[in-house]
Scaffold this motif. Structure first.
Motif: not given
Length: 323
Positions: A168, A170, A278, A281
């Motif tokens: 992920w 951030t 977030l 991905q």
């Protein structure tokens, strides 16, 4: 990867000036300039053309220094990073490819905000240093970024710990460092600019309610040069984006991946208790090809780097609107 601590018996990093004696499991920096010698390159056990150095430090917040300390990290006279540090933090540095000469192994840390603690000009506590070799990109090789992958060493600030099959991003910005074979980057300015075509596979998993229109504008940049901008809906589909990176004989490239739609599960209504911001991905990266863009085609570079989007892009507090 090698992890060394200042209290280890076989700690072979030499503290030259600006340090107290080791105590407990750390060592205090002393004064505004802190210098150490890190044995890198040929003749040392920390070999490798490209190395990542992780430094775990703690800057205590005091009445005289409530906002932390601004630190500048230099290796062999080259500034690698300048960052304000508050509390316990892991600093990530990428050592230049030419760390084979003794003079390049001298790491300077300049503390612009050292505080007086117990009557001494103390700066930060150094807990550990990790040195890790970073792989170079090979054409056609697919790099995965899941848990246990050696390529997670390419990840800089702005990433969570890798999970099974992905990592992920951030916050709004994440950094990714790419290393190319120096020979592959060489070009003649008279012939044109050497370009790397990179394919990034991303996934977005933030849309819980199908009626919720949440979008992500993804920018890919090198410093202030915008290489890519596209809009993507926040759904679970895997998306592959193509980025064209002008190398200009530079074997090390630092990509900035900016997600203007990064938000928290709490804001999306997925988990009211999770306020972690977030973005996307990161699943894989591939060096598709290296080519030279002739000088005669330099006028087409903007179109090459910034493919047209059928959507109008507007940013509004992390939300975007489709045309």
């Amino acid at each position: 990867m090698l992890t060394i601590k200042p209290t280890d018996d076989d700690f072979d990093i030499v503290f030259l000036s600006g340090w107290k004696s080791p105590e407990h499991d750390f060592i205090w920096s002393l004064g505004p300039v802190n210098i150490m010698n890190i044995p890198l390159g040929h003749g040392s056990k920390y070999r490798g053309i490209n190395l990542k150095i992780k430094i775990e430090i703690n800057v205590p917040l005091t009445a005289s220094n409530p906002n932390g300390s601004r630190l500048t990290f230099m290796l062999g006279g080259t500034v690698l990073l300048e960052q304000t540090v508050r509390g316990r933090t892991r600093i990530i540095l990428h050592a230049p490819a030419a760390v084979t000469e003794p003079r390049l192994n001298i790491l300077h840390i300049n503390n612009h905000d050292s505080a007086s603690i117990d009557g001494m000009a103390l700066g930060f506590q150094l807990y550990a240093i990790e040195i890790e070799e970073v792989p170079m990109l090979s054409q056609g090789e697919v790099l995965a970024f899941g848990r246990g992958s050696p390529y997670t060493s390419l990840l800089g600030p702005g990433w969570k710990d890798p999970e099974e099959g992905f990592c992920w991003s951030t916050g709004k910005e994440s950094k990714l460092t790419l290393f190319f074979e120096p020979e592959a980057c060489f070009h003649d300015e008279a012939e044109g600019v050497r370009v790397a075509e990179i394919a990034l596979s991303l996934s977005f998993h933030d849309r819980n309610d199908p009626e919720l229109r949440h979008w992500h504008i993804i920018d890919v940049m090198i410093e202030q040069l915008l290489l890519y901008r596209q809009i993507h809906p926040g759904i679970g589909a895997l998306v592959q984006i193509r980025v064209y990176v002008p190398l200009r004989s530079e074997a090390t490239q630092h990509l900035r991946l900016i997600d203007h739609g990064a938000t928290s599960p709490a804001r999306l209504g997925n988990d009211v208790n999770d306020h972690t911001v977030l973005g996307f991905q990161l699943v894989t990266l591939e060096l598709v090809r290296l080519f030279t863009l002739p000088c005669a085609e330099m006028g087409e570079m903007a179109a090459l780097f910034l493919p047209e989007s059928p959507l109008s892009l507007s940013i509004d507090g992390g939300r975007t609107n489709a045309a």
